[in-house]
Enzyme design. Structure first.
Site, PDB file in Angstrom:
ATOM      1  N   ARG A 168       0.820  -1.223   0.000  1.00 40.90           N
ATOM      2  CA  ARG A 168       0.000   0.000   0.000  1.00 40.90           C
ATOM      3  C   ARG A 168       0.846   1.261   0.000  1.00 40.90           C
ATOM      4  O   ARG A 168       0.630   2.160  -0.794  1.00 40.90           O
ATOM      5  CB  ARG A 168      -0.903  -0.004   1.236  1.00 40.90           C
ATOM      6  CG  ARG A 168      -2.078  -0.877   1.029  1.00 40.90           C
ATOM      7  CD  ARG A 168      -2.901  -1.105   2.270  1.00 40.90           C
ATOM      8  NE  ARG A 168      -3.837  -2.159   1.934  1.00 40.90           N
ATOM      9  CZ  ARG A 168      -4.378  -3.000   2.787  1.00 40.90           C
ATOM     10  NH1 ARG A 168      -4.075  -2.912   4.071  1.00 40.90           N
ATOM     11  NH2 ARG A 168      -5.209  -3.925   2.380  1.00 40.90           N
ATOM     12  N   PHE A 207      -6.915  -1.938  -6.453  1.00 41.91           N
ATOM     13  CA  PHE A 207      -6.104  -3.053  -5.903  1.00 41.91           C
ATOM     14  C   PHE A 207      -5.315  -2.653  -4.656  1.00 41.91           C
ATOM     15  O   PHE A 207      -5.332  -1.510  -4.249  1.00 41.91           O
ATOM     16  CB  PHE A 207      -5.285  -3.799  -6.949  1.00 41.91           C
ATOM     17  CG  PHE A 207      -4.275  -3.056  -7.786  1.00 41.91           C
ATOM     18  CD1 PHE A 207      -3.780  -1.829  -7.435  1.00 41.91           C
ATOM     19  CD2 PHE A 207      -3.790  -3.649  -8.959  1.00 41.91           C
ATOM     20  CE1 PHE A 207      -2.837  -1.181  -8.211  1.00 41.91           C
ATOM     21  CE2 PHE A 207      -2.840  -3.016  -9.749  1.00 41.91           C
ATOM     22  CZ  PHE A 207      -2.375  -1.780  -9.375  1.00 41.91           C
ATOM     23  N   GLU A 208      -4.694  -3.624  -4.049  1.00 43.09           N
ATOM     24  CA  GLU A 208      -4.033  -3.482  -2.731  1.00 43.09           C
ATOM     25  C   GLU A 208      -5.065  -3.077  -1.663  1.00 43.09           C
ATOM     26  O   GLU A 208      -4.758  -2.312  -0.750  1.00 43.09           O
ATOM     27  CB  GLU A 208      -2.899  -2.446  -2.776  1.00 43.09           C
ATOM     28  CG  GLU A 208      -1.859  -2.684  -3.851  1.00 43.09           C
ATOM     29  CD  GLU A 208      -0.744  -3.650  -3.458  1.00 43.09           C
ATOM     30  OE1 GLU A 208      -0.689  -4.067  -2.288  1.00 43.09           O
ATOM     31  OE2 GLU A 208       0.058  -3.990  -4.349  1.00 43.09           O
ATOM     32  N   GLY A 209      -6.267  -3.603  -1.772  1.00 39.25           N
ATOM     33  CA  GLY A 209      -7.358  -3.216  -0.867  1.00 39.25           C
ATOM     34  C   GLY A 209      -8.033  -1.987  -1.435  1.00 39.25           C
ATOM     35  O   GLY A 209      -7.371  -0.974  -1.676  1.00 39.25           O
TER      36      GLY A 209
END
Ligand SMILES: Cc1cc2nc3c(=O)[nH]c(=O)nc-3n(C[C@H](O)[C@H](O)[C@H](O)COP(=O)(O)OP(=O)(O)OC[C@H]3O[C@@H](n4cnc5c(N)ncnc54)[C@H](O)[C@@H]3O)c2cc1C
Length: 593
Positions: free
Chosen positions: A264, A402-404
């Site tokens: 992140r 993406f990445e949460g």
């Protein structure tokens, strides 16, 4: 200089001194050289091939990763014993930033060096590290990370992929379907998450393409990052040797979460690199494009955009490297206390997971803003695939997913803060109670501190009070049901995130002022002030929305008085400040801060 140990999330309740933050101006010559090598690599190897990369020309992306590996760009933060340079976290952020202007190439490289390689580096045993890390560092092997499934996206632990030990006890037989796997088309090594038998939690496995039992769908047709390989992958009784279980059984979800923390903040760094190149292109275009007999850069509306793009970029950059250094400092402290280096790497990022989530969200939204205004400055040409903004606009959008997703990360920010408060690690409720008491007391009309930066610091302190007032009241009023009140949680996350970024840009300006002199700090201070003033309104709006949602009557009235008090500031001419910032870039014909 000795620095105080700063705890993750503590900025919410504590004032930070400029002496305790790192600013990008402090990177040493070596770090700057590494950054330049990355930029040169993009110039000579990547940027002239963007159409071919996006057409996924056979072998091109792999070849570029190989070349990056030869230059050492895949191993900047890998320990020297495995063939890397062993640089600190912030230097690896700087590499992520520099490569970030490389469109799909940046995605492939960061998936390989980040989510692909780090699970083995941080959770692997010695044999696993010795077998895989040197080859991943040179790029001889490429890596992918397989967590998402058709029915398990944000709820990643709900995946159905399974692993069963074979009768001989030598191999796990892996079955399942993974989706959206970056680098899937060419990776040699996959980090695959699956549940062993009826386990509640995921386990993680190192899977080689050659193990067999792996098939994949053709490349996904995507809105952007078209050159990045994205596949669905099927595991059909794929035999994984037992020694390729990563870490311990059922530790997979923890691995996934911790690796995503790192991903992140690094994603944040990459957006900074993209934004830098977009702002520079926008400035150049605005200087070249003539309408009404004038370059469009002469128009106030365009100057406003250019300045605002620069300000948001500069603000988020300040936040990203501030947090990066916090991670480096925490790592050094943990190692000094005797912790194993790999463990310390993870622990230090985990400590700043709140900041990592904020940076992911704010940086990705900053880039979306920057590319959107970039398209607008280019006018019709912004919409043309022949000019650079169209690709930048499409490629940027994935960063909020993406990445949460940004929703999930916003919720995480508040969830993590409240959990730390509950564990007694952060005295959030004490600070919130102090604000509530202050509101009941007669306001202090004493002499205002007129020292340099005093007014700005007061704004930050007040914004924190606004956040504490809203969050404290929400916790008291809604108790356990607060975790289900997503709209309110997102309001609170907005306040916290904006305050963090605003404080970061102010601390950077302050540090430049005190270390390099007032004249050098002119533009940073202008940028900090504009960001601060726009943050006042953002906090006021988020605070109001939250309060209206759960408070009423006298209590609401009192808190609205507080919110107005905490989001008030003396007038500041943001138009003139933006004009100064824009004029500087127009003069230099680039993003120059
Ligand atoms: C190009 C691309 C590359 C990718 N690369 C990889 C990779 O290499 N490896 C990998 O494992 N995965 C990868 N992913 C998957 C990515 O991480 C997921 O798409 C992402 O986590 C979201 O999951 P989802 O798509 O299932 O969306 P969903 O989880 O279905 O979410 C849909 C919407 O609902 C919202 N939502 C979901 N849950 C909540 C909640 N509790 N509260 C509020 N809102 C919620 C989301 O924010 C989103 O707006 C990639 C995806 C893409 C598109």
């Amino acid at each position: 200089m000795e620095t105080k140990a700063i705890k993750g999330g503590e900025f919410v309740i504590r004032e930070t001194s400029y002496t305790d933050v790192f600013i990008p101006e402090e990177f040493d010559e070596e770090a700057k050289m590494i950054r330049q090598t990355c930029l040169d690599f993009l110039d000579t190897e990547v940027l002239d091939k963007l159409d071919r990369i996006d057409a996924q020309e056979e072998g091109l992306m792999q070849g570029l990763l190989d070349k990056a590996g030869e230059l050492g760009l895949l191993g900047v933060s890998i320990p020297e014993q495995y063939g890397g340079f062993g640089k600190n976290f912030n230097t690896s952020m700087l590499v992520g930033e520099a490569v970030g202007g490389g469109y799909s190439f940046a995605v492939a490289l960061s998936a390989h060096t980040g989510i692909g390689t780090l699970p083995i580096l941080y959770y692997g045993n010695d044999a696993q590290k010795e077998k895989y890390i040197p080859k991943l560092t040179t790029g001889e092997w490429k890596a992918a990370y397989c967590l998402t499934e058709p029915n398990a996206g944000s709820d990643a632990n709900s995946g159905r992929s399974s692993a069963k030990l074979n009768a001989e006890g030598t191999h796990y037989l892996l079955n399942g379907q993974k989706m959206w796997i970056t680098n899937g088309g060419f990776a040699d090594v996959f980090i695959v998450f699956a549940k062993i038998d009826d386990d509640k939690n995921l386990s993680a496995f190192i899977v080689e393409r050659d193990f067999g039992g792996i098939t994949m769908n053709p490349e996904e047709h995507k809105m952007g990052i078209k050159g990045s390989s994205t596949r669905q992958i099927f595991f059909n009784d794929c035999p994984v040797p037992v020694e390729n279980l990563l870490s311990t059984r059922e530790n997979g979800f923890k691995i996934a979460v911790n690796i995503l923390n790192i991903g992140r903040i690094k994603l944040g760094a990459a957006t900074i690199g993209s934004a830098r190149s977009v702002v520079t292109q926008a400035v150049k275009y605005a200087n070249e494009r003539v309408q009404f007999n004038l370059p469009i850069s002469k128009f106030g509306a365009i100057r406003h955009k250019l300045a605002e793009m620069a300000i948001r970029l500069y603000a988020n950059e300040s936040a990203a490297y501030r947090a990066g250094q916090n991670i480096d400092d925490a790592y050094a402290a943990l190692v000094a206390d005797g912790m194993d280096e790999a463990k310390a790497k993870l622990k230090s990022t985990e400590q700043f997971a709140i900041e990592c989530a904020i940076i992911k969200v704010w940086c990705s939204e900053m880039l979306d803003y920057v590319v959107d205004e970039g398209v607008q400055i280019y006018g019709g040409m912004g919409y043309s695939a022949e000019a650079p903004m169209e690709r930048a606009y499409r490629d940027s959008r994935i960063n909020r997913i993406f990445e949460g997703t940004n929703e999930v990360n916003r919720l995480l920010v508040v969830d993590m803060l409240l959990k730390r408060a509950m564990k007694g690690e952060l005295n959030l409720m004490g600070a919130a109670t102090a604000v509530a008491n202050e509101l009941m007391a007669i306001p202090d009309f004493g002499e205002e501190d007129t020292a340099v930066f005093a007014a700005e610091k007061r704004i930050i302190a007040n914004l924190k009070k606004a956040g504490l007032m809203v969050a404290g009241a929400a916790v008291q009023k809604l108790m356990m049901s607060l975790s289900k009140e997503e709209e309110i949680l997102i309001n609170i996350a907005d306040i916290i995130g904006y305050v963090y970024v605003a404080e970061s840009i102010l601390l950077r300006a302050e540090k430049i002022y005190h270390t390099q002199g007032e004249h050098v700090a002119t533009f940073p201070l202008d940028m900090a002030r504009v960001y601060l003033y726009t943050t006042l309104d953002k906090v006021a709006t988020a605070g109001k929305e939250a309060l209206y949602a759960f408070a009423e009557g006298d209590e609401l009235n009192m808190m609205m008085v507080g919110l107005r008090r905490f989001t008030k500031a003396a007038p500041f001419n943001t138009k003139e400040a933006r004009q100064r910032i824009a004029r500087k870039m127009i003069e230099e014909n680039k993003y120059c801060f």
